[in-house]
Design a protein around this motif. Structure first.
Motif, mmCIF file in Angstrom:
data_model
loop_
_atom_site.group_PDB
_atom_site.id
_atom_site.type_symbol
_atom_site.label_atom_id
_atom_site.label_comp_id
_atom_site.label_asym_id
_atom_site.label_seq_id
_atom_site.Cartn_x
_atom_site.Cartn_y
_atom_site.Cartn_z
ATOM 1 N N ALA A 43 0.734 -1.081 0.083
ATOM 2 C CA ALA A 43 -0.033 0.083 -0.105
ATOM 3 C C ALA A 43 0.682 1.165 0.034
ATOM 4 O O ALA A 43 1.920 1.282 0.845
ATOM 5 C CB ALA A 43 -0.905 0.147 1.345
ATOM 6 N N ARG A 44 0.418 2.286 -0.911
ATOM 7 C CA ARG A 44 1.229 3.334 -0.831
ATOM 8 C C ARG A 44 1.002 4.232 0.495
ATOM 9 O O ARG A 44 -0.255 4.350 1.023
ATOM 10 C CB ARG A 44 0.712 4.375 -1.940
ATOM 11 C CG ARG A 44 1.104 3.629 -3.331
ATOM 12 C CD ARG A 44 0.243 4.495 -4.585
ATOM 13 N NE ARG A 44 0.704 5.587 -4.816
ATOM 14 C CZ ARG A 44 0.167 6.469 -5.818
ATOM 15 N NH1 ARG A 44 -0.973 6.253 -6.281
ATOM 16 N NH2 ARG A 44 0.900 7.532 -6.390
ATOM 17 N N PRO A 45 2.001 4.820 1.159
ATOM 18 C CA PRO A 45 1.816 5.542 2.349
ATOM 19 C C PRO A 45 1.167 6.587 2.203
ATOM 20 O O PRO A 45 1.063 7.209 1.192
ATOM 21 C CB PRO A 45 3.541 5.749 2.718
ATOM 22 C CG PRO A 45 4.229 5.380 1.446
ATOM 23 C CD PRO A 45 3.503 4.483 0.670
ATOM 24 N N ALA A 46 0.339 7.074 3.138
ATOM 25 C CA ALA A 46 -0.479 8.086 2.891
ATOM 26 C C ALA A 46 0.470 9.261 2.769
ATOM 27 O O ALA A 46 1.207 9.500 3.438
ATOM 28 C CB ALA A 46 -1.558 8.268 4.046
ATOM 29 N N ALA A 47 -0.111 10.330 2.122
ATOM 30 C CA ALA A 47 0.956 11.430 1.733
ATOM 31 C C ALA A 47 0.918 12.252 3.108
ATOM 32 O O ALA A 47 -0.381 12.409 3.729
ATOM 33 C CB ALA A 47 0.219 12.199 0.666
ATOM 34 N N ARG A 48 1.826 12.846 3.367
ATOM 35 C CA ARG A 48 1.779 13.717 4.525
ATOM 36 C C ARG A 48 0.936 14.920 4.035
ATOM 37 O O ARG A 48 1.109 15.387 3.287
ATOM 38 C CB ARG A 48 3.350 14.359 4.780
ATOM 39 C CG ARG A 48 4.265 13.173 5.517
ATOM 40 C CD ARG A 48 5.695 13.547 5.722
ATOM 41 N NE ARG A 48 5.708 15.042 6.397
ATOM 42 C CZ ARG A 48 5.755 15.068 7.836
ATOM 43 N NH1 ARG A 48 6.040 14.138 8.613
ATOM 44 N NH2 ARG A 48 5.972 16.337 8.434
ATOM 45 N N VAL A 49 0.254 15.560 5.382
ATOM 46 C CA VAL A 49 -0.615 16.607 5.198
ATOM 47 C C VAL A 49 0.291 17.967 5.122
ATOM 48 O O VAL A 49 0.939 18.168 6.215
ATOM 49 C CB VAL A 49 -1.526 16.757 6.233
ATOM 50 C CG1 VAL A 49 -2.426 17.971 6.150
ATOM 51 C CG2 VAL A 49 -2.494 15.391 6.033
ATOM 52 N N SER A 50 0.386 18.888 4.238
ATOM 53 C CA SER A 50 1.295 19.959 4.352
ATOM 54 C C SER A 50 0.596 20.919 5.115
ATOM 55 O O SER A 50 -0.691 20.884 5.410
ATOM 56 C CB SER A 50 1.316 20.485 2.981
ATOM 57 O OG SER A 50 0.132 20.961 2.334
ATOM 58 N N LEU A 51 1.410 21.914 5.479
ATOM 59 C CA LEU A 51 1.116 23.026 6.404
ATOM 60 C C LEU A 51 -0.338 23.741 5.516
ATOM 61 O O LEU A 51 -1.456 24.004 6.054
ATOM 62 C CB LEU A 51 1.730 24.086 6.628
ATOM 63 C CG LEU A 51 1.359 25.364 7.368
ATOM 64 C CD1 LEU A 51 0.898 24.942 8.679
ATOM 65 C CD2 LEU A 51 2.555 26.432 7.390
ATOM 66 N N ALA A 52 -0.338 24.190 4.086
ATOM 67 C CA ALA A 52 -1.393 24.688 3.574
ATOM 68 C C ALA A 52 -2.471 23.812 3.548
ATOM 69 O O ALA A 52 -3.652 24.231 3.505
ATOM 70 C CB ALA A 52 -0.860 25.114 2.223
ATOM 71 N N GLU A 53 -2.418 22.526 3.373
ATOM 72 C CA GLU A 53 -3.582 21.655 3.326
ATOM 73 C C GLU A 53 -4.359 21.575 4.781
ATOM 74 O O GLU A 53 -5.571 21.544 4.583
ATOM 75 C CB GLU A 53 -2.914 20.267 2.999
ATOM 76 C CG GLU A 53 -4.165 19.363 2.626
ATOM 77 C CD GLU A 53 -3.712 18.009 1.983
ATOM 78 O OE1 GLU A 53 -4.771 17.084 1.675
ATOM 79 O OE2 GLU A 53 -2.624 17.653 2.002
ATOM 80 N N ALA A 54 -3.704 21.538 5.670
ATOM 81 C CA ALA A 54 -4.178 21.729 7.176
ATOM 82 C C ALA A 54 -4.863 22.864 7.388
ATOM 83 O O ALA A 54 -5.922 22.853 7.983
ATOM 84 C CB ALA A 54 -3.021 21.336 8.184
ATOM 85 N N LEU A 55 -4.263 23.890 6.970
ATOM 86 C CA LEU A 55 -5.120 25.159 6.907
ATOM 87 C C LEU A 55 -6.359 25.308 6.046
ATOM 88 O O LEU A 55 -7.429 25.811 6.441
ATOM 89 C CB LEU A 55 -4.168 26.378 6.750
ATOM 90 C CG LEU A 55 -2.993 26.648 7.645
ATOM 91 C CD1 LEU A 55 -2.001 27.678 7.334
ATOM 92 C CD2 LEU A 55 -3.689 27.287 9.147
ATOM 93 N N SER A 56 -6.203 24.891 4.888
ATOM 94 C CA SER A 56 -7.369 24.826 3.934
ATOM 95 C C SER A 56 -8.699 24.085 4.533
ATOM 96 O O SER A 56 -9.692 24.393 4.429
ATOM 97 C CB SER A 56 -6.911 24.135 2.487
ATOM 98 O OG SER A 56 -7.916 24.253 1.571
#
Length: 147
Positions: A43-56
């Motif tokens: 399984a592909r590891p889940a992509a890390r949540v970026s700062l911009a994505e967390a704020l979005s």
């Protein structure tokens, strides 16, 4: 259908069919070699949540679908449906960002922390409007911001 699946199906079907004309039972006609498919791809590891994505994600959940996160306030243009952020402080519990409409007042302060999964909003604080009622006690991390 994947090639290995087709091979397995062909072997499973051809065994009993081949036994029909030979006078032997289907058990005797089964192939002696067990064919297995290769191990599933990891399984592909889940992509890390970026700062911009967390704020979005915070903006979408808090402001609603008609607002969007536009990044750092320094480069944001005035827009009534835009929400930007400004790094305010680094505290023991994480990093504090202020969010609000570009060229306007701050709506909230967010405490974000990065871990193995990426950035996430740990807590938020909406300061009371001037002379307005407080929405609850001020979190300890907010005292360190010194707004």
């Amino acid at each position: 259908m994947r090639r290995t699946s087709r091979i397995v199906v062909a072997l499973l079907v051809s065994g009993p069919l081949g036994a029909c004309g030979s006078g032997s039972s289907p058990e005797e006609a089964r192939p002696s070699v067990l064919v297995t498919t290769s191990a599933a791809a990891p399984a592909r590891p889940a992509a890390r949540v970026s700062l911009a994505e967390a704020l979005s994600r915070y903006v979408t959940a808090t402001y609603g679908g008609d607002h969007r996160y536009v990044g750092d306030c320094a480069g944001a243009r005035p827009d009534p449906r835009a929400v930007c952020s400004l790094e305010k402080a680094t505290v023991d519990a994480g990093t504090v960002y202020a969010v609000g409409a570009p060229y306007s007042e701050i709506d909230a302060f967010l405490l974000l922390r990065a871990d193995a999964a990426g950035w996430r909003v740990v807590d938020d604080h909406v300061p009371p409007e001037s002379g307005g009622p407080t929405s609850g006690p001020e979190p300890d991390w907010f005292a360190e911001v010194g707004s």
